[in-house]
Motif scaffolding. Sequence first.
Motif, PDB file in Angstrom:
ATOM      1  N   MET A   1       0.839  -1.207   0.000  1.00  0.00           N
ATOM      2  CA  MET A   1       0.000   0.000   0.000  1.00  0.00           C
ATOM      3  C   MET A   1       0.880   1.267   0.000  1.00  0.00           C
ATOM      4  SD  MET A   1      -2.926   1.109  -0.343  1.00  0.00           S
ATOM      5  CE  MET A   1      -4.052  -0.242  -0.165  1.00  0.00           C
ATOM      6  N   ASP A   2       1.973   1.228   0.814  1.00  0.00           N
ATOM      7  CA  ASP A   2       2.909   2.373   0.835  1.00  0.00           C
ATOM      8  C   ASP A   2       3.398   2.684  -0.576  1.00  0.00           C
ATOM      9  OD1 ASP A   2       2.797   2.792   3.474  1.00  0.00           O
ATOM     10  OD2 ASP A   2       4.786   1.997   3.971  1.00  0.00           O
ATOM     11  N   ILE A   3       3.724   1.610  -1.278  1.00  0.00           N
ATOM     12  CA  ILE A   3       4.309   1.812  -2.614  1.00  0.00           C
ATOM     13  C   ILE A   3       3.274   2.409  -3.572  1.00  0.00           C
ATOM     14  CG2 ILE A   3       5.201   0.552  -4.628  1.00  0.00           C
ATOM     15  CD1 ILE A   3       6.806  -1.128  -2.687  1.00  0.00           C
ATOM     16  N   PHE A   4       2.022   1.914  -3.476  1.00  0.00           N
ATOM     17  CA  PHE A   4       0.980   2.467  -4.352  1.00  0.00           C
ATOM     18  C   PHE A   4       0.730   3.938  -4.028  1.00  0.00           C
ATOM     19  CE2 PHE A   4      -0.239  -1.937  -5.346  1.00  0.00           C
ATOM     20  CZ  PHE A   4      -0.234  -1.809  -6.719  1.00  0.00           C
ATOM     21  N   ILE A   5       0.620   4.232  -2.720  1.00  0.00           N
ATOM     22  CA  ILE A   5       0.297   5.611  -2.333  1.00  0.00           C
ATOM     23  C   ILE A   5       1.455   6.538  -2.684  1.00  0.00           C
ATOM     24  CG2 ILE A   5      -0.124   7.134  -0.350  1.00  0.00           C
ATOM     25  CD1 ILE A   5      -1.694   4.786   0.893  1.00  0.00           C
ATOM     26  N   ALA A   6       2.676   6.112  -2.340  1.00  0.00           N
ATOM     27  CA  ALA A   6       3.832   7.004  -2.530  1.00  0.00           C
ATOM     28  C   ALA A   6       4.235   7.117  -3.994  1.00  0.00           C
ATOM     29  CB  ALA A   6       5.015   6.491  -1.700  1.00  0.00           C
ATOM     30  N   GLY A   7       3.948   6.072  -4.763  1.00  0.00           N
ATOM     31  CA  GLY A   7       4.514   6.011  -6.105  1.00  0.00           C
ATOM     32  C   GLY A   7       3.628   6.491  -7.236  1.00  0.00           C
ATOM     33  N   THR A   8       2.316   6.278  -7.133  1.00  0.00           N
ATOM     34  CA  THR A   8       1.486   6.552  -8.312  1.00  0.00           C
ATOM     35  C   THR A   8       1.143   8.038  -8.431  1.00  0.00           C
ATOM     36  OG1 THR A   8      -0.395   5.880  -6.967  1.00  0.00           O
ATOM     37  CG2 THR A   8       0.435   4.272  -8.508  1.00  0.00           C
ATOM     38  N   ASP A   9       0.715   8.615  -7.316  1.00  0.00           N
ATOM     39  CA  ASP A   9       0.276  10.003  -7.309  1.00  0.00           C
ATOM     40  C   ASP A   9       1.404  10.964  -7.687  1.00  0.00           C
ATOM     41  OD1 ASP A   9      -2.091  11.180  -6.830  1.00  0.00           O
ATOM     42  OD2 ASP A   9      -1.565  11.848  -4.804  1.00  0.00           O
ATOM     43  N   THR A  10       2.569  10.715  -7.108  1.00  0.00           N
ATOM     44  CA  THR A  10       3.729  11.589  -7.345  1.00  0.00           C
ATOM     45  C   THR A  10       4.156  11.517  -8.810  1.00  0.00           C
ATOM     46  OG1 THR A  10       4.964   9.704  -6.506  1.00  0.00           O
ATOM     47  CG2 THR A  10       4.749  11.589  -5.033  1.00  0.00           C
ATOM     48  N   SER A  11       4.197  10.301  -9.339  1.00  0.00           N
ATOM     49  CA  SER A  11       4.647  10.160 -10.730  1.00  0.00           C
ATOM     50  C   SER A  11       3.622  10.785 -11.675  1.00  0.00           C
ATOM     51  CB  SER A  11       4.849   8.684 -11.080  1.00  0.00           C
ATOM     52  OG  SER A  11       5.776   8.106 -10.186  1.00  0.00           O
ATOM     53  N   ALA A  12       2.317  10.576 -11.383  1.00  0.00           N
ATOM     54  CA  ALA A  12       1.276  11.155 -12.241  1.00  0.00           C
ATOM     55  C   ALA A  12       1.357  12.682 -12.215  1.00  0.00           C
ATOM     56  CB  ALA A  12      -0.098  10.685 -11.772  1.00  0.00           C
ATOM     57  N   ALA A  13       1.531  13.256 -11.031  1.00  0.00           N
ATOM     58  CA  ALA A  13       1.612  14.726 -10.934  1.00  0.00           C
ATOM     59  C   ALA A  13       2.805  15.234 -11.740  1.00  0.00           C
ATOM     60  CB  ALA A  13       1.734  15.148  -9.469  1.00  0.00           C
ATOM     61  N   THR A  14       3.919  14.524 -11.666  1.00  0.00           N
ATOM     62  CA  THR A  14       5.123  14.957 -12.397  1.00  0.00           C
ATOM     63  C   THR A  14       4.874  14.964 -13.905  1.00  0.00           C
ATOM     64  OG1 THR A  14       6.495  14.019 -10.666  1.00  0.00           O
ATOM     65  CG2 THR A  14       7.582  14.461 -12.761  1.00  0.00           C
ATOM     66  N   ILE A  15       4.198  13.930 -14.386  1.00  0.00           N
ATOM     67  CA  ILE A  15       3.949  13.859 -15.838  1.00  0.00           C
ATOM     68  C   ILE A  15       3.047  15.023 -16.261  1.00  0.00           C
ATOM     69  CG2 ILE A  15       2.836  12.473 -17.646  1.00  0.00           C
ATOM     70  CD1 ILE A  15       3.839   9.974 -16.069  1.00  0.00           C
ATOM     71  N   VAL A  16       2.007  15.291 -15.481  1.00  0.00           N
ATOM     72  CA  VAL A  16       1.090  16.383 -15.860  1.00  0.00           C
ATOM     73  C   VAL A  16       1.820  17.731 -15.814  1.00  0.00           C
ATOM     74  CG1 VAL A  16      -0.996  17.645 -15.214  1.00  0.00           C
ATOM     75  CG2 VAL A  16      -0.997  15.149 -15.183  1.00  0.00           C
ATOM     76  N   TRP A  17       2.548  18.011 -14.721  1.00  0.00           N
ATOM     77  CA  TRP A  17       3.226  19.319 -14.635  1.00  0.00           C
ATOM     78  C   TRP A  17       4.264  19.486 -15.747  1.00  0.00           C
ATOM     79  CZ3 TRP A  17       0.912  23.023 -12.474  1.00  0.00           C
ATOM     80  CH2 TRP A  17       0.210  22.881 -11.267  1.00  0.00           C
ATOM     81  N   THR A  18       4.918  18.393 -16.118  1.00  0.00           N
ATOM     82  CA  THR A  18       5.914  18.503 -17.196  1.00  0.00           C
ATOM     83  C   THR A  18       5.222  18.814 -18.514  1.00  0.00           C
ATOM     84  OG1 THR A  18       7.256  16.891 -16.007  1.00  0.00           O
ATOM     85  CG2 THR A  18       7.891  17.358 -18.271  1.00  0.00           C
ATOM     86  N   MET A  19       4.069  18.181 -18.764  1.00  0.00           N
ATOM     87  CA  MET A  19       3.337  18.477 -19.992  1.00  0.00           C
ATOM     88  C   MET A  19       2.824  19.919 -19.984  1.00  0.00           C
ATOM     89  SD  MET A  19       3.570  15.941 -22.043  1.00  0.00           S
ATOM     90  CE  MET A  19       2.340  16.208 -23.314  1.00  0.00           C
ATOM     91  N   VAL A  20       2.414  20.399 -18.818  1.00  0.00           N
ATOM     92  CA  VAL A  20       1.965  21.800 -18.724  1.00  0.00           C
ATOM     93  C   VAL A  20       3.122  22.719 -19.120  1.00  0.00           C
ATOM     94  CG1 VAL A  20       1.244  23.629 -17.138  1.00  0.00           C
ATOM     95  CG2 VAL A  20       0.264  21.371 -16.900  1.00  0.00           C
ATOM     96  N   GLU A  21       4.286  22.474 -18.552  1.00  0.00           N
ATOM     97  CA  GLU A  21       5.425  23.352 -18.856  1.00  0.00           C
ATOM     98  C   GLU A  21       5.819  23.248 -20.332  1.00  0.00           C
ATOM     99  OE1 GLU A  21       6.472  25.686 -17.196  1.00  0.00           O
ATOM    100  OE2 GLU A  21       6.202  25.284 -15.073  1.00  0.00           O
ATOM    101  N   LEU A  22       5.759  22.049 -20.882  1.00  0.00           N
ATOM    102  CA  LEU A  22       6.151  21.902 -22.292  1.00  0.00           C
ATOM    103  C   LEU A  22       5.169  22.604 -23.220  1.00  0.00           C
ATOM    104  CD1 LEU A  22       7.494  18.226 -22.385  1.00  0.00           C
ATOM    105  CD2 LEU A  22       8.817  20.333 -22.594  1.00  0.00           C
ATOM    106  N   ILE A  23       3.879  22.550 -22.879  1.00  0.00           N
ATOM    107  CA  ILE A  23       2.891  23.191 -23.761  1.00  0.00           C
ATOM    108  C   ILE A  23       3.016  24.713 -23.638  1.00  0.00           C
ATOM    109  CG2 ILE A  23       0.747  23.398 -22.369  1.00  0.00           C
ATOM    110  CD1 ILE A  23       0.872  21.758 -25.765  1.00  0.00           C
ATOM    111  N   LYS A  24       3.437  25.183 -22.480  1.00  0.00           N
ATOM    112  CA  LYS A  24       3.613  26.635 -22.307  1.00  0.00           C
ATOM    113  C   LYS A  24       4.961  27.111 -22.852  1.00  0.00           C
ATOM    114  CE  LYS A  24       1.786  28.662 -18.409  1.00  0.00           C
ATOM    115  NZ  LYS A  24       0.505  29.249 -18.752  1.00  0.00           N
ATOM    116  N   ASN A  25       5.856  26.180 -23.114  1.00  0.00           N
ATOM    117  CA  ASN A  25       7.198  26.535 -23.598  1.00  0.00           C
ATOM    118  C   ASN A  25       7.498  25.743 -24.877  1.00  0.00           C
ATOM    119  OD1 ASN A  25       8.553  28.236 -21.275  1.00  0.00           O
ATOM    120  ND2 ASN A  25       7.366  26.619 -20.293  1.00  0.00           N
ATOM    121  N   PRO A  26       6.907  26.192 -26.004  1.00  0.00           N
ATOM    122  CA  PRO A  26       7.004  25.384 -27.226  1.00  0.00           C
ATOM    123  C   PRO A  26       8.437  25.129 -27.693  1.00  0.00           C
ATOM    124  CG  PRO A  26       5.643  27.377 -27.570  1.00  0.00           C
ATOM    125  CD  PRO A  26       6.122  27.415 -26.169  1.00  0.00           C
ATOM    126  N   GLU A  27       9.366  26.031 -27.362  1.00  0.00           N
ATOM    127  CA  GLU A  27      10.758  25.765 -27.795  1.00  0.00           C
ATOM    128  C   GLU A  27      11.302  24.525 -27.096  1.00  0.00           C
ATOM    129  OE1 GLU A  27      13.268  29.213 -27.295  1.00  0.00           O
ATOM    130  OE2 GLU A  27      11.798  30.406 -28.404  1.00  0.00           O
TER     131      GLU A  27
END
Length: 204
Positions: A1-27
């Motif tokens: 359970m620790d691994i699911f809680i600690a691992g999935t949410d954090t990785s998902a948030a990272t992917i979304v924030w990175t896509m946000v930054e990439l879409i805002k920074n087309p270069e």
Amino acid sequence: MDIFIAGTDTSAATIVWTMVELIKNPEAMKKAQDEITEIAWGKENIEESDLPKLSYLKLVLKESFRLHPPAPLLIPRETTRACTINGYEIPAKTRILINARTIARDPFYWKDPDSFKPERFFYSSVDFRGHDYELIPFGIGRRSCPGINFSVLTVELALANLLHYFDWKLPHGITRDDVDMVEAVGLTVHKKTPLLLIATPRPR
Ligand code: HEM
């Protein structure tokens, strides 16, 4: 359970924030996709063995961890014994929160701290693995994240394949300035409103 809680949410948030930054920074998006095209042209998928060659994507991820550490206050901890830090006496059993997010945007350490600039890491040896205290999205020391290697690989692989398979655009009528950066409150910080993008398959 620790691994699911600690691992999935954090990785998902990272992917979304990175896509946000990439879409805002087309270069940065273009550079990351050009690099992927160079190493993976003709390949169906990007595999783990391709990741060491994606050096620009690694800079993008580092910058994303700097601006959007998914656990900005790390995990609350308690001191086991009394200590003094910078003249402040901290008794034993004090609840400690470390504000990794604010440290990673401190203008004392970072030039133009609120801007997304993966290139800042070109000539810098600063990394997020817990040796450089100005960038600690995974914490430091023996209670730091044990999932760091697994998560970095997983996130790199997901991002690389998202950029390999698709070109990404904002919906009609939405500009990159319209994409907000409002954060939802929580131990893990997600984007408050969902990121809506249009994916067009890329020639491979
Ligand atoms: C982007 C992904 C991730 C980030 C940013 C992240 C970040 C963190 C942070 C900041 C802590 C607390 C460190 C501290 O208090 O000093 C932590 C703890 C932990 N993480 Fe991660 N994590 C990620 C992914 C993962 C994954 C994939 C796993 C497991 C597969 C994992 C398992 C854990 C566990 C078990 C702890 C508790 C360690 C302890 O209390 O000793 N994490 N993580």
